[in-house]
Design a protein around this motif. Structure first.
Motif, mmCIF file in Angstrom:
data_model
loop_
_atom_site.group_PDB
_atom_site.id
_atom_site.type_symbol
_atom_site.label_atom_id
_atom_site.label_comp_id
_atom_site.label_asym_id
_atom_site.label_seq_id
_atom_site.Cartn_x
_atom_site.Cartn_y
_atom_site.Cartn_z
ATOM 1 N N SER A 37 0.814 -1.208 0.000
ATOM 2 C CA SER A 37 0.000 0.000 0.000
ATOM 3 C C SER A 37 0.850 1.261 0.000
ATOM 4 N N LYS A 38 2.158 1.178 0.396
ATOM 5 C CA LYS A 38 3.028 2.335 0.478
ATOM 6 C C LYS A 38 3.934 2.490 -0.744
ATOM 7 N N LEU A 39 3.898 1.616 -1.699
ATOM 8 C CA LEU A 39 4.714 1.714 -2.900
ATOM 9 C C LEU A 39 4.118 2.738 -3.843
ATOM 10 N N ALA A 40 5.026 3.596 -4.421
ATOM 11 C CA ALA A 40 4.549 4.604 -5.367
ATOM 12 C C ALA A 40 4.220 3.932 -6.684
ATOM 13 N N ALA A 41 3.178 4.428 -7.285
ATOM 14 C CA ALA A 41 2.789 3.903 -8.585
ATOM 15 C C ALA A 41 3.819 4.312 -9.632
ATOM 16 N N PRO A 42 3.996 3.497 -10.654
ATOM 17 C CA PRO A 42 4.968 3.847 -11.699
ATOM 18 C C PRO A 42 4.725 5.202 -12.326
ATOM 19 N N ASP A 43 3.465 5.572 -12.506
ATOM 20 C CA ASP A 43 3.144 6.877 -13.103
ATOM 21 C C ASP A 43 3.595 8.023 -12.213
ATOM 22 N N GLU A 44 3.532 7.811 -10.872
ATOM 23 C CA GLU A 44 3.944 8.858 -9.947
ATOM 24 C C GLU A 44 5.441 9.101 -10.012
ATOM 25 N N ILE A 45 6.229 8.109 -10.368
ATOM 26 C CA ILE A 45 7.684 8.248 -10.504
ATOM 27 C C ILE A 45 8.049 8.779 -11.882
ATOM 28 N N ALA A 46 7.396 8.259 -12.889
ATOM 29 C CA ALA A 46 7.732 8.641 -14.263
ATOM 30 C C ALA A 46 7.429 10.099 -14.542
ATOM 31 N N ALA A 50 10.309 12.670 -15.885
ATOM 32 C CA ALA A 50 10.192 13.233 -17.232
ATOM 33 C C ALA A 50 10.291 14.756 -17.192
ATOM 34 N N GLU A 51 9.678 15.374 -16.180
ATOM 35 C CA GLU A 51 9.755 16.832 -16.044
ATOM 36 C C GLU A 51 11.192 17.277 -15.798
ATOM 37 N N ALA A 52 11.932 16.548 -14.956
ATOM 38 C CA ALA A 52 13.330 16.899 -14.674
ATOM 39 C C ALA A 52 14.186 16.762 -15.927
ATOM 40 N N GLU A 53 13.966 15.677 -16.674
ATOM 41 C CA GLU A 53 14.742 15.484 -17.896
ATOM 42 C C GLU A 53 14.422 16.562 -18.930
ATOM 43 N N ALA A 54 13.165 16.968 -19.011
ATOM 44 C CA ALA A 54 12.783 18.027 -19.945
ATOM 45 C C ALA A 54 13.416 19.357 -19.550
ATOM 46 N N ALA A 55 13.469 19.642 -18.234
ATOM 47 C CA ALA A 55 14.081 20.891 -17.766
ATOM 48 C C ALA A 55 15.573 20.910 -18.059
ATOM 49 N N ILE A 56 16.241 19.767 -17.864
ATOM 50 C CA ILE A 56 17.672 19.681 -18.161
ATOM 51 C C ILE A 56 17.932 19.883 -19.648
ATOM 52 N N ALA A 57 17.103 19.245 -20.480
ATOM 53 C CA ALA A 57 17.260 19.388 -21.930
ATOM 54 C C ALA A 57 17.044 20.830 -22.369
ATOM 55 N N GLU A 58 16.065 21.502 -21.782
ATOM 56 C CA GLU A 58 15.799 22.897 -22.136
ATOM 57 C C GLU A 58 16.927 23.805 -21.691
ATOM 58 N N ALA A 59 17.499 23.545 -20.498
ATOM 59 C CA ALA A 59 18.633 24.336 -20.021
ATOM 60 C C ALA A 59 19.841 24.160 -20.927
ATOM 61 N N LYS A 60 20.086 22.940 -21.378
ATOM 62 C CA LYS A 60 21.204 22.692 -22.305
ATOM 63 C C LYS A 60 20.979 23.406 -23.631
ATOM 64 N N LYS A 61 19.741 23.382 -24.102
ATOM 65 C CA LYS A 61 19.428 24.054 -25.358
ATOM 66 C C LYS A 61 19.654 25.560 -25.228
ATOM 67 N N ALA A 62 19.245 26.142 -24.089
ATOM 68 C CA ALA A 62 19.448 27.578 -23.868
ATOM 69 C C ALA A 62 20.937 27.908 -23.793
ATOM 70 N N HIS A 63 21.704 27.042 -23.137
ATOM 71 C CA HIS A 63 23.159 27.253 -23.044
ATOM 72 C C HIS A 63 23.793 27.197 -24.423
ATOM 73 N N ASP A 64 23.381 26.233 -25.236
ATOM 74 C CA ASP A 64 23.942 26.113 -26.589
ATOM 75 C C ASP A 64 23.599 27.332 -27.436
ATOM 76 N N ARG A 65 22.394 27.856 -27.272
ATOM 77 C CA ARG A 65 22.006 29.064 -28.015
ATOM 78 C C ARG A 65 22.857 30.253 -27.600
ATOM 79 N N LEU A 66 23.137 30.367 -26.287
ATOM 80 C CA LEU A 66 23.966 31.466 -25.792
ATOM 81 C C LEU A 66 25.376 31.370 -26.346
ATOM 82 N N VAL A 67 25.949 30.161 -26.329
ATOM 83 C CA VAL A 67 27.300 29.979 -26.856
ATOM 84 C C VAL A 67 27.357 30.320 -28.339
ATOM 85 N N GLN A 68 26.362 29.875 -29.080
ATOM 86 C CA GLN A 68 26.330 30.161 -30.511
ATOM 87 C C GLN A 68 26.190 31.653 -30.767
#
Length: 258
Positions: A37-46, A50-68
């Protein structure tokens, strides 16, 4: 026969009763067992992952744009932290200081590259006064007060402007003004070598800003004495200056007097 008395419940020791001696003991889960009953559902972890990975990808994209973006600038740009360590720089900056660009890396100190550059002979003005020159350069770096010029060993002249950021870091701008300095030197040679007396004065109050050798001979003043004079001391005119408003967009006007 004696009557049989019913057995009375035994009185518990108050201490044992306080410690819950008679409470049923729940079995502890064995090692490796979990409460489903205390285990998190897979959707609650995913979702958060996914939000963290999207934020990291967006930060990298912004950094690459600045360098360019800064790489496309014709001026040299460098970003330093509060300790004078490299954060970011563009290609033009590395090209300007190509003799020490092998030392550029995030976290390296600019003052160390300056010292190595002095040892390599990159800065001709430092020759014979290396420690003093380095101290003056670091003072300008960490306490910027305006633009200054820097000569390199390959004959180039670099205009430097540095500003402090709110967190104590430094943003530096480098502009190659070699062509401008060469044209200025050519003009000065023509000005100084001209056989006609020539005087440069300020438009606003007529202060003498510069004279050539012919003017010094013509008026009988040396150049230091000329700096204490105004054009009215040398040339008489009734009201307005000879140039009037014809050069209203310039700060200075140059005239020739015989």
């Amino acid at each position: 026969m004696r009557p049989v008395r019913p057995n009375k419940p035994k009185k518990l020791d108050p201490v044992l009763r306080a410690r819950g001696a008679m409470r049923p003991v729940k079995p502890s889960p064995k090692l490796g067992q979990h409460n489903p009953s205390k285990l998190a559902a897979p959707d609650e972890i995913a979702g958060p992952r996914a939000e963290a990975e999207a934020a990291i990808a967006e930060a990298k994209k912004a950094h690459d744009r600045l360098v360019q973006a800064i790489d496309l600038l014709p001026e040299g740009i460098v970003f330093l932290d509060a300790d004078g360590r490299y954060i970011l720089w563009n290609k033009t900056y590395a090209e300007i200081y190509n003799r020490t660009s092998d030392l550029f890396q995030p976290g390296a100190r600019l003052q160390d590259t300056i010292r190595i550059g002095v040892a390599r002979g990159d800065y001709p003005d430092a020759a014979g006064r290396e420690d003093e020159w380095i101290a003056e350069r670091l003072e300008k770096l960490f306490h910027p007060s305006g633009r200054h010029e820097q000569k390199l060993s390959d004959g180039r002249t670099i205009l430097i402007e540095e500003r402090l950021t709110d967190d104590g870091g430094v943003i530096g701008l480098r502009i190659d003004i070699t062509d401008l300095k060469q044209r200025e030197e050519s003009f000065r040679l023509l000005f100084d070598g001209n056989p006609v007396p020539m005087i440069v004065c300020a438009r606003d109050d007529g202060r003498v800003l510069g004279v050539n050798e012919a003017a010094a001979k013509h008026y009988g003043y040396n150049r230091a004495a000329f700096e204490q004079l105004g054009i009215r001391n040398l040339q008489a005119y009734e009201s307005e200056a000879p140039w009037g408003d014809e050069q209203s967009g310039d700060e200075q006007a140059a005239r020739t007097w015989k």
